[in-house]
Design a protein around this motif. Structure first.
Motif, short mmCIF file in Angstrom:
data_model
loop_
_atom_site.label_atom_id
_atom_site.label_comp_id
_atom_site.label_asym_id
_atom_site.label_seq_id
_atom_site.Cartn_x
_atom_site.Cartn_y
_atom_site.Cartn_z
N SER A 98 36.69 31.87 28.69
CA SER A 98 37.95 32.55 29.03
C SER A 98 37.66 33.94 29.60
O SER A 98 38.20 34.33 30.63
CB SER A 98 38.84 32.72 27.79
N ARG A 132 48.15 32.32 38.42
CA ARG A 132 48.49 33.74 38.37
C ARG A 132 49.05 34.24 39.70
O ARG A 132 49.85 35.17 39.72
CB ARG A 132 47.24 34.58 38.04
N ASP A 133 48.56 33.64 40.78
CA ASP A 133 48.95 34.11 42.12
C ASP A 133 49.46 32.97 42.99
O ASP A 133 49.32 33.01 44.20
CB ASP A 133 47.74 34.77 42.81
N ARG A 181 42.53 40.77 28.75
CA ARG A 181 42.62 39.88 29.93
C ARG A 181 43.79 40.27 30.82
O ARG A 181 43.71 40.24 32.04
CB ARG A 181 42.74 38.41 29.49
N ASP A 185 43.48 41.09 34.64
CA ASP A 185 44.18 40.26 35.61
C ASP A 185 45.23 41.04 36.42
O ASP A 185 45.48 40.72 37.57
CB ASP A 185 44.87 39.07 34.91
N ARG A 188 43.30 44.18 38.82
CA ARG A 188 42.28 43.91 39.84
C ARG A 188 42.87 44.14 41.23
O ARG A 188 44.08 43.96 41.45
CB ARG A 188 41.73 42.49 39.70
O1 DC Z 1 45.20 30.25 32.87
P1 DC Z 1 43.79 30.41 32.30
O2 DC Z 1 43.74 31.21 31.04
O3 DC Z 1 43.10 29.09 32.14
O4 DC Z 1 42.99 31.23 33.43
C1 DC Z 1 41.67 31.64 33.27
C2 DC Z 1 41.42 32.93 34.05
O5 DC Z 1 41.47 32.66 35.45
C3 DC Z 1 42.44 34.04 33.78
O6 DC Z 1 41.84 35.12 33.11
C4 DC Z 1 42.90 34.52 35.12
C5 DC Z 1 42.22 33.64 36.13
N1 DC Z 1 43.16 32.99 37.03
C6 DC Z 1 43.44 33.63 38.21
O7 DC Z 1 42.98 34.75 38.44
N2 DC Z 1 44.25 33.03 39.12
C7 DC Z 1 44.78 31.83 38.87
N3 DC Z 1 45.56 31.26 39.78
C8 DC Z 1 44.52 31.18 37.65
C9 DC Z 1 43.70 31.79 36.74
#
Ligand code: DC
Length: 226
Positions: A98, A132-133, A181, A185, A188
């Motif tokens: 993670s 996330r994006d 985290r 996230d 950045r």
């Molecule tokens: O959703 P997750 O916890 O499995 O995601 C793992 C990591 O990946 C999280 O710290 C952020 C990154 N991530 C990202 O930057 N963009 C995404 N579309 C999905 C996850």
């Protein structure tokens, strides 16, 4: 029931907001594929760790990415992720991976590589993309976008319930992990975590999964009837 026209649905939000449960249930309800994009970052992290490449070694990360074949497969036990033919679905769920995934996800070489992987996965639409994006960078033209968010404590409680049986961590440690985290996230430089302007934000605190999905389905029906 399938929406009246083929659409892309994106669900973004921070760790532990309940995206996975809701994304899976929504995909099931509309008969679409579910794509967990966090798993892709986790697979890159696992591959880098195995090859002894650190999360800030861009040249090494690029080499790792170039050697990766990532594929989701639907099986009787749900959707599984294969890394160069190996089922890594379980291996990518450790706290170490993670953290490593969060770190490698800040590197432009990794995001660039996964951008093309994700765009390819979305070409036929009819999918629910969790990440996330998704709504901001990968699929800015998605017809339906959601952003799920809740306080760090509520999200830590959810994560804690999920991992309690398999790990010796405390709720406070899980919360600290989540806060760290979140910071990685959302601060950045590239593709930081934030809602798309046209995303519908939902705080699922105090709502059942069915209620959240119901709300989403109502929004989808409204958008597709326009
Ligand atoms: O959703 P997750 O916890 O499995 O995601 C793992 C990591 O990946 C999280 O710290 C952020 C990154 N991530 C990202 O930057 N963009 C995404 N579309 C999905 C996850």
């Amino acid at each position: 029931m399938k929406p009246s026209k083929p659409i892309l649905i994106t669900i973004d939000g921070p760790a532990g907001a309940g995206k996975t449960t809701v994304s899976r249930a929504l995909a099931e309800a509309v008969g679409y594929r579910y794509v967990d994009t966090g798993a892709l970052y986790r697979a890159v992290a696992l591959a880098a760790e195995r090859e002894g490449v650190g999360s800030e070694e861009d040249a090494g990360l690029e080499r790792v990415c170039n050697g990766l074949d990532l594929a989701f497969e639907r099986t009787e036990t749900g959707t599984r992720l294969f890394l160069n033919g190996e089922d890594v679905t379980g291996l990518i769920r450790t706290p170490e991976i993670s953290m490593m995934a969060s770190a490698v996800s800040a590197r432009p070489v990794v995001r660039r590589f996964l951008l093309s992987v994700q765009k390819e996965l979305g070409r036929s639409r009819e999918a629910v993309f969790e990440g996330r994006d998704m709504g901001t960078v990968i699929f800015p033209n998605a017809e339906v976008k959601f952003f799920l968010d809740a306080t760090p404590r509520v999200r830590a409680q959810r994560r804690y319930r999920e991992i309690a049986s398999s790990a010796s961590v405390t709720l406070d440690e899980v919360e600290q992990d989540i806060i760290q985290r979140d910071k990685n996230d959302s601060t950045r430089a590239i593709a930081p975590l934030k809602p798309a302007q046209d995303a519908v934000s939902i705080d699922p605190t105090g709502m059942s999964g069915d209620e959240v999905v119901g709300k989403m389905l109502a929004h989808i029906a409204e958008v597709t009837s326009r």
